[in-house]
Design a protein around this motif. Sequence first.
Motif, PDB file in Angstrom:
ATOM      1  N   GLN A   1    -103.707 -61.518  21.621  1.00 47.71           N
ATOM      2  CA  GLN A   1    -103.394 -60.096  21.417  1.00 47.71           C
ATOM      3  C   GLN A   1    -102.178 -59.942  20.510  1.00 47.71           C
ATOM      4  O   GLN A   1    -102.143 -59.082  19.622  1.00 47.71           O
ATOM      5  CB  GLN A   1    -103.147 -59.409  22.763  1.00 47.71           C
ATOM      6  N   ARG A   2    -101.165 -60.760  20.724  1.00 47.29           N
ATOM      7  CA  ARG A   2     -99.984 -60.711  19.865  1.00 47.29           C
ATOM      8  C   ARG A   2    -100.338 -61.046  18.419  1.00 47.29           C
ATOM      9  O   ARG A   2     -99.874 -60.387  17.479  1.00 47.29           O
ATOM     10  CB  ARG A   2     -98.914 -61.670  20.382  1.00 47.29           C
TER      11      ARG A   2
ATOM     12  N   ASP B   1    -102.295 -58.057  17.007  1.00 49.74           N
ATOM     13  CA  ASP B   1    -101.405 -56.932  16.694  1.00 49.74           C
ATOM     14  C   ASP B   1    -100.576 -57.224  15.454  1.00 49.74           C
ATOM     15  O   ASP B   1    -100.363 -56.330  14.610  1.00 49.74           O
ATOM     16  CB  ASP B   1    -100.489 -56.639  17.883  1.00 49.74           C
ATOM     17  N   ARG B   2    -100.090 -58.443  15.342  1.00 48.33           N
ATOM     18  CA  ARG B   2     -99.299 -58.792  14.165  1.00 48.33           C
ATOM     19  C   ARG B   2    -100.151 -58.735  12.909  1.00 48.33           C
ATOM     20  O   ARG B   2     -99.712 -58.212  11.866  1.00 48.33           O
ATOM     21  CB  ARG B   2     -98.702 -60.196  14.345  1.00 48.33           C
TER      22      ARG B   2
ATOM     23  N   ARG C   1    -102.872 -56.939  12.521  1.00 48.67           N
ATOM     24  CA  ARG C   1    -103.200 -55.522  12.277  1.00 48.67           C
ATOM     25  C   ARG C   1    -102.024 -54.796  11.647  1.00 48.67           C
ATOM     26  O   ARG C   1    -102.178 -53.998  10.722  1.00 48.67           O
ATOM     27  CB  ARG C   1    -103.597 -54.863  13.593  1.00 48.67           C
ATOM     28  N   GLY C   2    -100.808 -55.087  12.164  1.00 44.49           N
ATOM     29  CA  GLY C   2     -99.620 -54.463  11.584  1.00 44.49           C
ATOM     30  C   GLY C   2     -99.422 -54.862  10.134  1.00 44.49           C
ATOM     31  O   GLY C   2     -99.029 -54.025   9.295  1.00 44.49           O
TER      32      GLY C   2
ATOM     33  N   SER D   1    -104.104 -46.009  14.993  1.00 41.26           N
ATOM     34  CA  SER D   1    -104.807 -47.280  14.884  1.00 41.26           C
ATOM     35  C   SER D   1    -103.947 -48.429  15.375  1.00 41.26           C
ATOM     36  O   SER D   1    -104.452 -49.385  15.945  1.00 41.26           O
ATOM     37  CB  SER D   1    -105.213 -47.511  13.414  1.00 41.26           C
ATOM     38  N   ALA D   2    -102.623 -48.333  15.156  1.00 36.97           N
ATOM     39  CA  ALA D   2    -101.755 -49.456  15.468  1.00 36.97           C
ATOM     40  C   ALA D   2    -101.257 -49.451  16.898  1.00 36.97           C
ATOM     41  O   ALA D   2    -101.072 -50.496  17.503  1.00 36.97           O
ATOM     42  CB  ALA D   2    -100.550 -49.457  14.518  1.00 36.97           C
ATOM     43  N   SER D   3    -101.030 -48.268  17.483  1.00 33.81           N
ATOM     44  CA  SER D   3    -100.358 -48.238  18.780  1.00 33.81           C
ATOM     45  C   SER D   3    -101.112 -47.474  19.855  1.00 33.81           C
ATOM     46  O   SER D   3    -101.029 -47.823  21.028  1.00 33.81           O
ATOM     47  CB  SER D   3     -98.959 -47.628  18.607  1.00 33.81           C
TER      48      SER D   3
ATOM     49  N   SER E   1    -105.451 -51.826  24.037  1.00 34.63           N
ATOM     50  CA  SER E   1    -105.280 -53.222  23.647  1.00 34.63           C
ATOM     51  C   SER E   1    -106.625 -53.936  23.640  1.00 34.63           C
ATOM     52  O   SER E   1    -107.523 -53.652  24.435  1.00 34.63           O
ATOM     53  CB  SER E   1    -104.313 -53.925  24.600  1.00 34.63           C
TER      54      SER E   1
ATOM     55  N   GLU F   1    -112.937 -57.262  15.893  1.00 30.16           N
ATOM     56  CA  GLU F   1    -111.811 -56.337  16.125  1.00 30.16           C
ATOM     57  C   GLU F   1    -111.000 -56.143  14.857  1.00 30.16           C
ATOM     58  O   GLU F   1    -110.713 -55.013  14.438  1.00 30.16           O
ATOM     59  CB  GLU F   1    -110.937 -56.879  17.249  1.00 30.16           C
TER      60      GLU F   1
ATOM     61  N   THR G   1    -110.640 -52.861  12.224  1.00 31.77           N
ATOM     62  CA  THR G   1    -109.382 -52.276  11.757  1.00 31.77           C
ATOM     63  C   THR G   1    -109.338 -52.224  10.236  1.00 31.77           C
ATOM     64  O   THR G   1    -108.952 -51.221   9.631  1.00 31.77           O
ATOM     65  CB  THR G   1    -108.197 -53.085  12.293  1.00 31.77           C
TER      66      THR G   1
END
Length: 798
Positions: A482-483, A486-487, A489-490, A532-534, A538, A724, A728
């Motif tokens: 997940q980390r 998220d990284r 995606r960011g 989309s980001a937050s 999750s 996923e 995005t």
Amino acid sequence: MMKMERAGPMGDMASPLKHFTNAKKKINNIFSDIASYIEEFGEFIDDVGNSDENLIIDEELEDEILAALNQVGGIKDMISRNHMKVVFFGRTSNGKSSVINAMLWDKILPSGIGHTTNCFLSVAGSDEENPGSEQADDGAYLLCGQSNERRSIKSVSQLGHALSQESLSYDSLIQVFWPKKKCALLKDEVVLLDSPGIDVSNDLDQWIDNYCLDADVFILVANAESTLMLAEKNFFHKVNEKLSKPNIFILNNRWDASASEPETMEEVRQQHLERGIAFLADELKVVSKQQAKDRVFFVSAKETLQSRINKLQGKADSTSNMADGYKARLMEFAHFEREFEECISRSATRTKFEYHAQRASKIIDTLYSRAEWLHNRATDLLKDCVERQMFLQQRVEYIDKQLSIITADAKQNITLLSNEAERQVRTAMTDEIRRLPLLVDEFQRPFHPNPMVLRVYKAELYHHVEDGLGRNLSARCSAALQRQIDRNRGDMIDVVKPLLVLPETNDDDGSSSVDNDMLQPDPSRFRSLVRSASQLPSFDISYDIDCASLCADFQEDIEFKFSLGFNQLMARFIGPRDARRVRLGGLTPDPAVAAASSTKPATVYHPGLPVDHVGLHGNVQPYPAEDLLYSLASGYMKFTNSHSAMFVAGLGMVPYLFWRTIGWRAVAFAAASYGTLYAYERLTWTSRAKERALKRQFVEHASDKLNLVISFTSTNCSHQVQQELSGTLAQLCTDVDEVRLDIQNECENLIAQHKHLVKAQTRSKTLRNKAGWLASELDTFTKSYLVTAPAYNGNGAT
């Protein structure tokens, strides 16, 4: 220069009023052109204002155009009539009608003591030579009200006299047409308007609106025997409020009464003169005090009329009918007429047209500046439009190039992260399979060998193992993945953000720039990115380990088996029971296993068997007879390579050795020991032992099956991570496509706007040039008719 001969009403004179007539014609033409110009300007405003590209027109300009059109229309209506109008006002019985009759050299209008004139009477010139039925009146006739029926001039006494039975209302109008050849004053189409006394009605505002707004000269006929009254002053104050500095003359009529008091005549004259000057200069402020002296006269209209009638009839003035000093009063009246005509020839044109010309000049100047501003604005906007189109085209190219690079990099990163997710899940799952005995030992449920209870027990065991594996895998892999997701995606959002901007290029000072610093962020786009980001939930990886399906073919063996029994020893020698059956000629599997396989087919391989002998439904296929030797040989090789084989060989020699060396007692002891060991094992084979045997068997079976799905599970997790991140990326690409579509739509709008601005630029330039031409026409009119005015001497000559 013009010659004017004052030879009486029948004499021909070159009237100075021709100057007014020509000026009126010229300025009427100019105002017609101005009105057409403003209408054209208004059409231009409407065309621009009603278009989708309303870029250069504001409400203030529209209001200015509408106000200018209304002003020009009002001025045009005021100056478009064919006559110059002189209005006579005063209180009842002050001699207004007598003054007009004296100026016309005939008794045309009803006059006398008391309230005589009961309505408005206008006197205009008539050019008719053969008036038909009215020939007896030599071309004179009248019109009453709105009717076009001509009546005899003699009926004016009945219609306009207050004592007549046919008298009309105060605000009615009788138009009297008098032959121009009888009065030189009417040759230049001057209209004389007589009025009722201003003290007989309260409708003064209506009188002014109906009859005074287009008047050029006002003559206030006062009674010299009294003084200016409040009613007269109030009326002209109202006139002054509605008109711009009207021309006003004051006639102190009936000055012949002063002959009876010669000792105070000069003092009274001075008193009337001072009050008249103060009224014109100080109260109304229409002229200066010096000019006001030439606007106040002391006359006797009755004496003047009688003298002129006598002159027309060839008679001499009778001194018995005239008061002392009548010649001076006759000269004063003639002086009034000279000043009146000189005022018309010298300043009436300016009074009537100068203010209108100034207003028209201001309107034209305003419209010129507006047209100039519109032209400059359209030019600037056209330049900005072209620059904007070029900038947007460059922006689209930049977005396409950057999006291609970003997409390629993102796909590469997604592939790397997917491979990493597969590796992590594979490693974690391998470790969890090794720890499977611990997980199975944690399962504590009531156990009983009864088939019904056993079926429930195994179902709960499957569920426990499935939940435990999922929980452990999630704890080991999900958080880290997940980390990383998220990284990743960011990072994608950060690189896409510069593409989600509003391409604004206008600076605060109106200049144009295509610098990237002028690109303003679109809050709505960024809010979408934030969601989309937050704000999205999750990502939860689904490991999808269906333990019940994987272990559907698991068959526990919890029957008691003595460890030194024949079957167990054979199993140690040649392998598991199922394989032993096959290798020793039992070519079909265990019937129980076959039944279980037929009721619930499994899609997994049977452990320990080659691939060629596993059916489509997981059923074990019978070995052919020629493979029996191979099975025995392989079993023997396993026996010779294991320690258990040596133990069995040694154990087989024990009875013989005991028998040869010890005898039957040793054999009996061995048998007793064998029986005791059997009894011990049989007594200790409890439900707890059966449960441990089942768990051990399940661990072995489940480990084999789980090893088969490691690749499938890790690959599935990798696909989930890939989907996923790909989703995005697709959403970000959609947002960029929306921005690109907005830019393309703006480009299409700019193309239409460009055409609109070119048209606006051309039309505004035309309007500006036409405004300059109209300003030139007004300047020519001012120099020709307003700056230079004809002057006349006392004899009427120029």
